[in-house]
Write a protein that holds these residues in place. Structure first.
Motif, mmCIF file in Angstrom:
data_model
loop_
_atom_site.group_PDB
_atom_site.id
_atom_site.type_symbol
_atom_site.label_atom_id
_atom_site.label_comp_id
_atom_site.label_asym_id
_atom_site.label_seq_id
_atom_site.Cartn_x
_atom_site.Cartn_y
_atom_site.Cartn_z
ATOM 1 N N THR A 249 10.351 12.395 -20.491
ATOM 2 C CA THR A 249 11.005 11.810 -19.322
ATOM 3 C C THR A 249 10.039 10.856 -18.645
ATOM 4 O O THR A 249 9.111 11.285 -17.959
ATOM 5 C CB THR A 249 11.441 12.898 -18.320
ATOM 6 O OG1 THR A 249 12.247 13.867 -18.997
ATOM 7 C CG2 THR A 249 12.231 12.289 -17.174
ATOM 8 N N PRO A 250 10.198 9.551 -18.837
ATOM 9 C CA PRO A 250 9.264 8.605 -18.224
ATOM 10 C C PRO A 250 9.463 8.525 -16.716
ATOM 11 O O PRO A 250 10.484 8.975 -16.180
ATOM 12 C CB PRO A 250 9.622 7.278 -18.900
ATOM 13 C CG PRO A 250 11.065 7.428 -19.260
ATOM 14 C CD PRO A 250 11.250 8.884 -19.613
ATOM 15 N N LEU A 251 8.464 7.974 -16.057
ATOM 16 C CA LEU A 251 8.594 7.725 -14.627
ATOM 17 C C LEU A 251 9.750 6.750 -14.412
ATOM 18 O O LEU A 251 9.914 5.806 -15.192
ATOM 19 C CB LEU A 251 7.292 7.130 -14.087
ATOM 20 C CG LEU A 251 7.059 7.202 -12.579
ATOM 21 C CD1 LEU A 251 6.845 8.647 -12.148
ATOM 22 C CD2 LEU A 251 5.843 6.371 -12.193
ATOM 23 N N PRO A 252 10.604 6.972 -13.409
ATOM 24 C CA PRO A 252 11.731 6.060 -13.194
ATOM 25 C C PRO A 252 11.292 4.598 -13.150
ATOM 26 O O PRO A 252 10.205 4.272 -12.663
ATOM 27 C CB PRO A 252 12.296 6.509 -11.842
ATOM 28 C CG PRO A 252 11.948 7.956 -11.763
ATOM 29 C CD PRO A 252 10.606 8.081 -12.429
ATOM 30 N N ILE B 4 -4.554 3.220 -11.949
ATOM 31 C CA ILE B 4 -4.576 4.682 -11.885
ATOM 32 C C ILE B 4 -3.190 5.241 -12.204
ATOM 33 O O ILE B 4 -3.043 6.218 -12.946
ATOM 34 C CB ILE B 4 -5.046 5.162 -10.507
ATOM 35 C CG1 ILE B 4 -6.546 4.869 -10.333
ATOM 36 C CG2 ILE B 4 -4.781 6.656 -10.325
ATOM 37 C CD1 ILE B 4 -7.048 5.135 -8.929
ATOM 38 N N GLY B 5 -2.164 4.610 -11.638
ATOM 39 C CA GLY B 5 -0.804 5.055 -11.928
ATOM 40 C C GLY B 5 -0.456 4.928 -13.394
ATOM 41 O O GLY B 5 0.182 5.810 -13.973
ATOM 42 N N ASP B 6 -0.890 3.848 -14.032
ATOM 43 C CA ASP B 6 -0.618 3.663 -15.457
ATOM 44 C C ASP B 6 -1.378 4.688 -16.298
ATOM 45 O O ASP B 6 -0.881 5.159 -17.325
ATOM 46 C CB ASP B 6 -1.012 2.247 -15.893
ATOM 47 C CG ASP B 6 -0.128 1.182 -15.273
ATOM 48 O OD1 ASP B 6 1.020 1.510 -14.896
ATOM 49 O OD2 ASP B 6 -0.579 0.028 -15.150
ATOM 50 N N ASP B 7 -2.591 5.040 -15.871
ATOM 51 C CA ASP B 7 -3.422 5.959 -16.645
ATOM 52 C C ASP B 7 -2.896 7.393 -16.612
ATOM 53 O O ASP B 7 -3.010 8.122 -17.608
ATOM 54 C CB ASP B 7 -4.858 5.941 -16.121
ATOM 55 C CG ASP B 7 -5.556 4.618 -16.375
ATOM 56 O OD1 ASP B 7 -5.139 3.909 -17.303
ATOM 57 O OD2 ASP B 7 -6.507 4.283 -15.639
ATOM 58 N N LEU B 8 -2.343 7.815 -15.483
ATOM 59 C CA LEU B 8 -1.979 9.222 -15.307
ATOM 60 C C LEU B 8 -0.511 9.528 -15.572
ATOM 61 O O LEU B 8 -0.121 10.693 -15.563
ATOM 62 C CB LEU B 8 -2.320 9.682 -13.883
ATOM 63 C CG LEU B 8 -3.780 9.594 -13.453
ATOM 64 C CD1 LEU B 8 -3.950 10.155 -12.047
ATOM 65 C CD2 LEU B 8 -4.687 10.331 -14.427
ATOM 66 N N ALA C 107 0.831 -1.202 0.000
ATOM 67 C CA ALA C 107 0.000 0.000 0.000
ATOM 68 C C ALA C 107 0.871 1.260 0.000
ATOM 69 O O ALA C 107 0.551 2.238 -0.682
ATOM 70 C CB ALA C 107 -0.937 -0.010 1.202
ATOM 71 N N LEU C 108 1.969 1.243 0.740
ATOM 72 C CA LEU C 108 2.874 2.396 0.740
ATOM 73 C C LEU C 108 3.516 2.589 -0.631
ATOM 74 O O LEU C 108 3.618 3.715 -1.135
ATOM 75 C CB LEU C 108 3.957 2.200 1.807
ATOM 76 C CG LEU C 108 3.508 2.355 3.263
ATOM 77 C CD1 LEU C 108 4.648 2.009 4.213
ATOM 78 C CD2 LEU C 108 3.028 3.783 3.517
ATOM 79 N N VAL D 75 1.203 6.570 -6.974
ATOM 80 C CA VAL D 75 0.053 7.365 -7.386
ATOM 81 C C VAL D 75 0.317 8.852 -7.157
ATOM 82 O O VAL D 75 -0.027 9.700 -7.998
ATOM 83 C CB VAL D 75 -1.217 6.907 -6.645
ATOM 84 C CG1 VAL D 75 -2.353 7.903 -6.869
ATOM 85 C CG2 VAL D 75 -1.633 5.528 -7.113
ATOM 86 N N ASN D 76 0.931 9.190 -6.038
ATOM 87 C CA ASN D 76 1.262 10.597 -5.789
ATOM 88 C C ASN D 76 2.211 11.145 -6.850
ATOM 89 O O ASN D 76 2.074 12.289 -7.298
ATOM 90 C CB ASN D 76 1.886 10.754 -4.402
ATOM 91 C CG ASN D 76 0.869 10.613 -3.288
ATOM 92 O OD1 ASN D 76 -0.331 10.812 -3.493
ATOM 93 N ND2 ASN D 76 1.330 10.266 -2.098
ATOM 94 N N SER D 77 3.181 10.337 -7.247
ATOM 95 C CA SER D 77 4.155 10.787 -8.243
ATOM 96 C C SER D 77 3.499 11.018 -9.596
ATOM 97 O O SER D 77 3.739 12.046 -10.255
ATOM 98 C CB SER D 77 5.281 9.758 -8.378
ATOM 99 O OG SER D 77 5.985 9.611 -7.158
ATOM 100 N N VAL D 78 2.664 10.074 -10.024
ATOM 101 C CA VAL D 78 2.062 10.216 -11.352
ATOM 102 C C VAL D 78 1.011 11.326 -11.355
ATOM 103 O O VAL D 78 0.847 12.029 -12.365
ATOM 104 C CB VAL D 78 1.463 8.884 -11.841
ATOM 105 C CG1 VAL D 78 2.553 7.838 -11.980
ATOM 106 C CG2 VAL D 78 0.355 8.381 -10.923
ATOM 107 N N TYR D 79 0.297 11.500 -10.236
ATOM 108 C CA TYR D 79 -0.680 12.595 -10.209
ATOM 109 C C TYR D 79 0.031 13.936 -10.247
ATOM 110 O O TYR D 79 -0.457 14.881 -10.867
ATOM 111 C CB TYR D 79 -1.560 12.530 -8.965
ATOM 112 C CG TYR D 79 -2.577 13.659 -8.920
ATOM 113 C CD1 TYR D 79 -3.689 13.650 -9.756
ATOM 114 C CD2 TYR D 79 -2.399 14.757 -8.078
ATOM 115 C CE1 TYR D 79 -4.603 14.686 -9.745
ATOM 116 C CE2 TYR D 79 -3.304 15.795 -8.059
ATOM 117 C CZ TYR D 79 -4.405 15.753 -8.891
ATOM 118 O OH TYR D 79 -5.294 16.798 -8.881
ATOM 119 N N GLN D 80 1.185 14.042 -9.614
ATOM 120 C CA GLN D 80 1.956 15.288 -9.680
ATOM 121 C C GLN D 80 2.341 15.600 -11.124
ATOM 122 O O GLN D 80 2.299 16.758 -11.555
ATOM 123 C CB GLN D 80 3.199 15.183 -8.807
ATOM 124 C CG GLN D 80 4.009 16.465 -8.727
ATOM 125 C CD GLN D 80 5.216 16.331 -7.827
ATOM 126 O OE1 GLN D 80 5.549 15.249 -7.368
ATOM 127 N NE2 GLN D 80 5.877 17.441 -7.573
#
Length: 296
Positions: A198-201, A248-252, A54-55, A61-66
């Motif tokens: 620049t993709p997500l790491p 959600i992370g993949d979508d955003l 969960a962490l 999710v916080n990173s991709v929403y940012q």
């Protein structure tokens, strides 16, 4: 961008139905195995593992929403800068200057073509059809011939402002003011290109996905003693929560991907088109409306 405030569970299910179906089959297999060959699984390690997963998912999710929100902020700045450019062109260019009306109109149409070209670049589409809606082939060619068409159009607009200053239609202070707007536009474009290129790491993408799926596999083993035959339902529902957060992370992660979760670039470009055409007294198209709850 999805407009309704109430999420569509049907859309969510369509996005995760394949791993969810595989998870349900696995849950049924574990439940049947437990009643045929009883086994014991300690629950505490699974609880700790679930908390860690969960962490991981929360950080992701916080990173991709940012990233998604930064893309929206940059486009908001682009809309404001476009309005500022049209207002400055109307206010600064001397009405008595030769071809003053044509120059103001040219700068406005070039800015509309610029934002449309930038939208197409970010969505990996051909910008030529959109640019040619507003510019002649000759005028559009100087931008479309560049590796970065949007930047080429912006350079051309700045060149026209500089030529107006040399012709005496603008003073140096007015040129500087307009150039500051061009700098704001270029900075916003640079931020958008940074997000796009620049993709997500890799660690943020791989490990949360791996651990979430591993947790979903282990979940029925830890629940079967408590839930019994209800394990497939309970485990699948719990797995749906983790898989939905993962989705959600993949979508955003890419705010300019061109899907239903995208920043609504088409609608924002239409806003620029409406505002700038009205600024020069031309008829403007209507604003874009959501299609089946999605604003593109």
């Amino acid at each position: 961008m999805i407009i309704p405030t109430i999420p569509s569970f049907g859309r969510i299910f369509r996005e995760v139905h394949r791993p969810l179906s595989a998870l349900f089959i696995w849950d049924v297999a574990v439940t049947v195995t437990y009643f045929v060959l009883p086994f014991h699984a300690p629950s505490l390690p699974l609880t700790l593992f679930g908390s860690a997963v969960a962490l991981f998912l929360g950080f992701r999710v916080n990173s991709v929403y940012q990233r998604w929100w930064e893309g929206r902020v940059l486009w908001g700045a682009m809309i404001n800068a476009s309005r500022n450019l049209a207002r400055a062109a109307h206010a600064f260019i001397d009405p008595a200057a030769p071809n003053a009306v044509d120059l103001k109109r040219t700068l406005v149409l070039r800015q509309i073509a610029y934002v449309q070209a930038l939208r197409c670049q970010l969505r990996r589409q051909d910008p030529a059809p959109e640019v040619l809606r507003f510019l002649s082939e000759t005028e559009a060619q100087e931008g479309l011939s560049r590796a970065n068409p949007a930047n080429g159009l912006l350079d051309g607009s700045a060149r026209r402002v500089a030529e107006s200053q040399r012709a005496g239609w603008l003073d140096t202070i007015q040129q500087t003011q307009i150039e500051r707007v061009f700098v704001d536009i270029a900075n916003a474009q640079g931020g958008m290109e940074r997000l796009k290129n620049t993709p997500l790491p890799y660690q943020y993408r791989f490990f949360p996905a791996l651990f979430a799926r591993l947790f979903c596999v282990l979940l029925p083993i830890g629940l079967v003693e408590t839930l019994g035959w209800a394990t497939p339902i309970g485990s699948t529902v719990a797995g749906l929560m983790f898989l939905a957060i993962l989705q959600i992370g993949d979508d955003l992660v890419d705010p300019f991907a061109g899907d239903v979760h995208d920043v609504p670039l088409s609608a924002m470009c239409r806003t620029v088109e409406i505002d700038l055409l009205e600024a020069i007294g031309d008829p403007a198209p209507p604003k874009l409306e959501p299609v089946k709850g999605v604003l593109w």
